[in-house]
Design an enzyme around this catalytic site. Structure first.
Site, mmCIF file in Angstrom:
data_model
loop_
_atom_site.group_PDB
_atom_site.id
_atom_site.type_symbol
_atom_site.label_atom_id
_atom_site.label_comp_id
_atom_site.label_asym_id
_atom_site.label_seq_id
_atom_site.Cartn_x
_atom_site.Cartn_y
_atom_site.Cartn_z
ATOM 1 N N ASP A 198 63.947 23.396 26.858
ATOM 2 C CA ASP A 198 63.223 22.398 27.655
ATOM 3 C C ASP A 198 61.879 22.033 27.021
ATOM 4 O O ASP A 198 60.987 21.541 27.695
ATOM 5 C CB ASP A 198 63.012 22.980 29.078
ATOM 6 C CG ASP A 198 62.496 21.945 30.064
ATOM 7 O OD1 ASP A 198 62.675 20.740 29.812
ATOM 8 O OD2 ASP A 198 61.889 22.354 31.069
ATOM 9 N N GLU A 216 63.795 21.345 38.818
ATOM 10 C CA GLU A 216 62.772 22.002 37.997
ATOM 11 C C GLU A 216 61.476 21.222 38.011
ATOM 12 O O GLU A 216 60.378 21.793 38.069
ATOM 13 C CB GLU A 216 63.284 22.147 36.557
ATOM 14 C CG GLU A 216 62.409 22.998 35.648
ATOM 15 C CD GLU A 216 61.303 22.257 34.910
ATOM 16 O OE1 GLU A 216 60.468 22.915 34.285
ATOM 17 O OE2 GLU A 216 61.251 20.998 34.967
ATOM 18 N N ASP A 247 67.474 17.760 36.658
ATOM 19 C CA ASP A 247 66.708 16.681 37.294
ATOM 20 C C ASP A 247 65.744 16.017 36.315
ATOM 21 O O ASP A 247 65.420 16.571 35.258
ATOM 22 C CB ASP A 247 65.929 17.214 38.501
ATOM 23 C CG ASP A 247 64.887 18.272 38.127
ATOM 24 O OD1 ASP A 247 65.192 19.129 37.268
ATOM 25 O OD2 ASP A 247 63.769 18.231 38.674
ATOM 26 N N HIS A 251 58.589 12.218 30.962
ATOM 27 C CA HIS A 251 58.069 11.771 32.262
ATOM 28 C C HIS A 251 57.589 10.325 32.267
ATOM 29 O O HIS A 251 56.963 9.896 33.228
ATOM 30 C CB HIS A 251 56.920 12.670 32.777
ATOM 31 C CG HIS A 251 57.337 14.100 32.996
ATOM 32 N ND1 HIS A 251 56.661 14.937 33.851
ATOM 33 C CD2 HIS A 251 58.349 14.827 32.499
ATOM 34 C CE1 HIS A 251 57.242 16.137 33.851
ATOM 35 N NE2 HIS A 251 58.273 16.074 33.027
ATOM 36 N N HIS A 302 67.495 22.096 32.693
ATOM 37 C CA HIS A 302 67.465 21.543 34.049
ATOM 38 C C HIS A 302 68.065 20.147 34.094
ATOM 39 O O HIS A 302 68.003 19.386 33.130
ATOM 40 C CB HIS A 302 66.061 21.587 34.656
ATOM 41 C CG HIS A 302 65.027 20.727 33.977
ATOM 42 N ND1 HIS A 302 64.826 19.411 34.324
ATOM 43 C CD2 HIS A 302 64.137 21.003 33.005
ATOM 44 C CE1 HIS A 302 63.832 18.924 33.590
ATOM 45 N NE2 HIS A 302 63.403 19.861 32.774
HETATM 46 ZN ZN LIG Z 1 61.747 19.672 31.436
#
Ligand SMILES: [Zn+2]
Length: 412
Positions: free
Chosen positions: A197, A174, A79, A379, A77
């Site tokens: 991922d 995502e 984003d 994150h 992904h």
């Molecule tokens: Zn991810």
């Protein structure tokens, strides 16, 4: 371009998604990156590359000569998570990491410490890419994209390397749970594949939770507290009673691995009406159903006790365990484990305690376990990636695509 340069180029693109924007993609800056990737794929010789208006990038590398096996998808992904800014990332490369605390930002006193992140000890001697402590790094999932494109470049320039048709897919949004909303699986053209991922090198997941959201509404009767004997029906007390009918230790804070739970994640109320929301999670489908039954039984019991229609429940399924689908293709599991072992990497098989785009894709007809990217602490500001892990993952992908080759050209 080597994988390090490629990765450092990608994180210059701010691709943060935005759950408050209903448009697809949720941020137009993701289109800028999608366009760049489309150009890059074409430039390295992946002629059949296109992006659509939603920002999905589809690319196909033809199978090597004589291949008779079905196409294999590789997915990542574009984003980055809304949790933290992904704009103006200023990365730093730490060569030959010494195992000490990493000072990300001296002025702001931001440190990735070994005591908080003990897994750092596994990276001694490697080269790490870290942030300056003010943004996330974006290795989730630009490391996955860099690995897939580096593999693509290798396959184009080494036509003797055996592999089936490779169907590449890069998705937007995502991180806000909308990565598969507009995917066109016909255009992609594969029924098996992998998302790239995951986290630490070796991590491999082909199981995730079965997940439902539960809404509980309790209807009471309010009355003046001084004169309410025999009249007041306090919905908040019934809510507490409902909750106490659920198993005490089956909560997120008391469970791990394949243990399921009930998670109370919202509660509000007054005497007249209360409402609660639960997340219900379980890897095992029959215990997932038993959990739903337990919720229904608790409601039935209280409706008998306090009068029918006191409690209403609404159970909404959000996603299911991909393993139910993936078990029909054990080669998806076995080849991934073999590809890692061939690269001298010990597989770390982890059941995901959440959902993934791969789970949704598996139920849409594209069976899709999740492979590692080499990134850690996604994150947030402490996110980092090891360059050696990214290189190793490209090696694992090279092994993997050959394991999916069936045909008459092997070894030529
Ligand atoms: Zn991810």
């Amino acid at each position: 371009m080597n994988i390090k340069e490629r990765f450092l180029t990608y994180i210059n693109f701010d691709t943060q998604s935005d759950s408050c924007n209903p448009l697809s993609p949720s941020t137009s800056k993701q289109l800028v990156f999608a366009k760049y990737l489309t150009e890059e794929l074409k430039n390295i010789g992946v002629e059949d590359t296109q992006m659509d208006q939603y920002g999905y990038v589809y690319a196909h590398i033809p199978a090597s000569e004589g291949c008779t096996s079905s196409p294999l998808a590789l997915i990542a992904h574009m984003d980055t998570a809304p949790d933290m800014s992904g704009a103006n990332i200023s990365p730093r490369v730490i060569t030959n990491y010494n195992g000490e605390n990493i000072v990300l930002n001296k002025e702001k006193n931001i440190v990735t410490s070994v005591s908080t992140f003990p897994s750092l000890k596994n990276f001694i001697g490697q080269d790490l890419i870290v942030t300056d402590g003010t943004t996330l790094l974006g290795a989730d999932d630009k490391a996955g994209i860099a690995e897939i494109i580096t593999l693509a470049e290798y396959l184009i320039s080494n036509p003797q390397h055996p592999h089936p048709q490779i169907c590449i897919l890069f998705t937007p949004d995502e991180e806000i749970g909308r990565g598969t909303d507009h995917v066109d699986l016909k255009k992609l053209g594969a029924s098996i594949g992998y998302t790239i991922d995951g986290g630490i090198l070796g991590e491999f997941s082909y199981e995730n939770f079965n997940a439902a959201d539960v809404e509980v509404t309790i209807h009471g009767i309010s009355a003046h507290p001084g004169y309410s004997k025999g009249v007041l029906k306090n919905s908040m007390l019934i809510a507490m009673e409902f909750h106490n009918l659920l198993p005490v230790y089956e909560t997120p804070e008391c469970t791990q691995n394949r243990e399921g739970f009930f998670h109370l994640n919202h509660i509000e109320g007054c005497a007249e009406k209360s409402s609660m929301k639960y997340l219900l999670r379980d890897h095992n489908y029959s215990s997932y159903q038993k959990r739903q039954q337990l919720i229904k039984n608790a409601a039935d019991f209280l409706n008998k006790k306090y009068g029918k229609d006191t409690i209403e429940i609404k159970i909404t399924e959000s996603y299911l365990n991909m393993y139910e689908k993936i078990k029909s293709r054990p080669d998806l599991i076995n080849h991934a484990l073999t590809a890692m072992e061939e690269a001298q990497i010990t597989p770390l098989v982890n059941p995901i305690r959440g959902g993934t785009d791969g789970a949704r894709l598996s139920y849409m007809g594209l069976l899709c376990p999740n492979l590692c990217t080499g990134a850690q602490n996604g994150h947030g500001r402490h996110e980092f990636v090891s360059i050696q892990s990214m290189e190793k993952i490209v090696e694992i992908l090279k092994n993997l695509v050959s394991l999916f080759y069936d045909g008459n050209n092997m070894g030529n």
